[in-house]
Design a protein around this motif. Structure first.
Motif, short mmCIF file in Angstrom:
data_model
loop_
_atom_site.label_atom_id
_atom_site.label_comp_id
_atom_site.label_asym_id
_atom_site.label_seq_id
_atom_site.Cartn_x
_atom_site.Cartn_y
_atom_site.Cartn_z
N ASP A 1 0.86 -1.18 0.00
CA ASP A 1 0.00 0.00 0.00
C ASP A 1 0.90 1.23 0.00
O ASP A 1 1.39 1.67 1.04
N GLY B 1 0.21 4.29 -0.74
CA GLY B 1 -0.38 5.48 -0.16
C GLY B 1 -0.16 5.54 1.33
O GLY B 1 0.11 6.60 1.91
N GLU B 2 -0.23 4.36 1.99
CA GLU B 2 -0.02 4.27 3.43
C GLU B 2 1.42 3.92 3.77
O GLU B 2 1.80 3.91 4.95
N TYR C 1 -1.67 2.84 -4.74
CA TYR C 1 -1.62 4.05 -3.89
C TYR C 1 -2.97 4.25 -3.20
O TYR C 1 -4.02 3.82 -3.70
#
Length: 468
Positions: free
Chosen positions: A353, A355-356, A468
């Motif tokens: 992930d 985005g994280e 993302y």
């Protein structure tokens, strides 16, 4: 003295004989208007009783609610007794039966009883019943076409070619009406038109006979026994598919070869395989993925997935169809994922992930590893690309090289070209927003202690879901 005794004895015997004859004649007259000794009708004891008396008692024990009509397809229609003004009376039946009893031989009934079943004389409004029959769907539909209008033809449906035969099991309306009227007259609660012989096959013309012969060829052509196993799904190559493989002439009729057999349309098999590939090839396809963070994300691209070997499958299916093979077939692939079918990721995978800035490893649906990571530097346009990829190699003690850098790593698992998952001894922090200004050249930098365990757990071929 003897003569007087004999005379008196004769007189007494005559008196007795006359008395007996009188009694016999009297009972004969009595039974002339009443039922003989030992008479049972419909379970009712009738000895010495009048027609009117027995009629009343029989009427109490009889009931008729109406009739249910069944056609050959199991359709039903109920007509109540009230609708047709149904009436019944046992009087006439009792009168006829009483006339059959010989009152002068009443003594014969002393030695055996009579048990009979009588049906009442029924009356009903026949015209109302006929009007009701005209409104019954399966009767009115049968009368909508004349025998001459009933077709026999090969038609195409979503399920493939089918034989439309309106000339078999045709309901005769006159016979159906007669059977229903008879059943009501007999107070039967049900009538089955098929059992009554109300269905018949109509004669076929020469052209219809030819159509039947052609149908045998079409039906045989459509009986393909191949089932494609696409992961957990099975795709039968059935009549709905094969019907489009038959070559047609310009007027839409079936094309036949010199032997009178149907022709396989050129490119038909190829078109089917192309359709199958379009639906089940997953390399670079768009996928819906339930991320650990709780969202369902759309992921496009990547190198992971299945890709049918079109050439091999066209050759296989053509040969299997023409030879009449019947089997469940798993297709050949030029690229084969861990799982086949539309859900090719399965429940064992690495999730990145970006985005994280978190990475997870799931095995058989269970979360085994969880760690922050640092992915590609987005400020320098080196952001790690999203997509579904896979671990295609595992190496230890590798030096990663690129323009202006050479980075030794202990564990290296490439997932797409030069992008891979590896330890990064030069980093002390992971996660957060580091990737935005101080990210990697595109790889997934992972803490070494986690990388040790991940390297030992993940097999070559494991999907890597990146987004993302």
């Amino acid at each position: 003295m003897g003569k007087r005794f004999i005379k008196h004895l004769l007189i007494i015997m005559c008196i007795i004989l006359v008395s007996l004859m009188g009694t016999y004649i009297g009972l004969a007259i009595y039974y002339h208007n009443a039922f003989a000794y030992g008479t049972w009708i419909n379970g009712v004891y009738c000895t010495g009783r009048s027609i009117n008396d027995v009629n009343k008692e029989l009427a109490k024990g009889f009931s008729y609610d109406g009739i249910v009509i069944y056609d050959k397809d199991g359709n039903t229609w109920q007509i109540s007794a009230e609708e047709i003004d149904y009436q019944y009376d046992f009087a006439r039946a009792l009168e006829i039966y009483l006339q059959q009893q010989n009152a002068w031989v009443w003594i014969d009934s002393l030695f055996h009883s009579e048990n009979v079943e009588l049906m009442p004389v029924v009356t009903f409004d026949r015209q109302v019943l006929k009007d009701i029959l005209n409104d019954i769907p399966f009767l009115s539909e049968a009368g909508a076409q004349s025998d001459e209008e009933r077709r026999l033809a090969i038609i195409k449906t979503k399920q493939g070619y089918e034989l439309l035969n309106e000339r078999t099991d045709v309901l005769s309306l006159s016979e159906a009406e007669a059977a229903i009227l008879c059943a009501v007259e007999e107070s039967r609660p049900e009538v089955y038109l098929e059992e009554e012989g109300c269905y018949h096959d109509l004669e076929l013309s020469t052209q219809m006979e030819d159509t039947l012969k052609l149908w045998e060829k079409v039906n045989a052509f459509q009986q393909c026994g191949i089932i494609y196993q696409m992961g957990e799904e099975q795709i039968p190559v059935d009549a709905s598919v094969v019907c489009d493989w038959i070559e047609l002439q310009e007027d839409g009729s079936f094309a036949l070869d010199d032997q009178g057999n149907l022709k396989l349309r050129e490119s038909a098999v190829e078109e089917f395989i192309d359709t199958l590939a379009k639906e089940y090839d997953t390399v670079g396809a768009s996928r819906q993925f339930k991320a650990t963070r709780g969202e369902t994300v759309t992921i496009e691209g990547g190198i992971y997935g299945n890709k049918l070997d079109r050439k091999a499958e066209i050759a296989y299916l053509t040969d299997a169809f023409l030879s009449g093979t019947k089997e469940t077939h798993e297709p050949a692939y030029t690229q084969k994922a861990w799982r086949q079918g539309k859900d090719d990721i399965g429940d064992t995978y690495v999730e990145v992930d970006m985005g994280e800035q978190m990475m997870y490893y799931y095995a058989d649906g269970m979360l085994k590893l969880k760690t922050p990571v640092v992915t590609g530097n987005t400020s320098r346009r080196m952001g790690t690309p999203s997509g579904v990829n896979y671990v295609y190699l595992k190496q230890k003690n590798r030096v990663l090289r690129g323009p202006g850098y050479a980075s030794p790593v202990d564990f290296w698992m490439p997932v797409k070209g030069g992008i891979g998952i590896h330890d990064a001894s030069w980093r002390s922090k992971y996660g957060g927003t580091i990737y935005q200004t101080n990210g990697s050249h595109g790889c997934i930098n992972t803490p070494r202690d986690v990388m040790v365990e991940l390297y030992d757990s993940v097999e070559v071929g494991t999907p890597v879901v990146m987004f993302y």
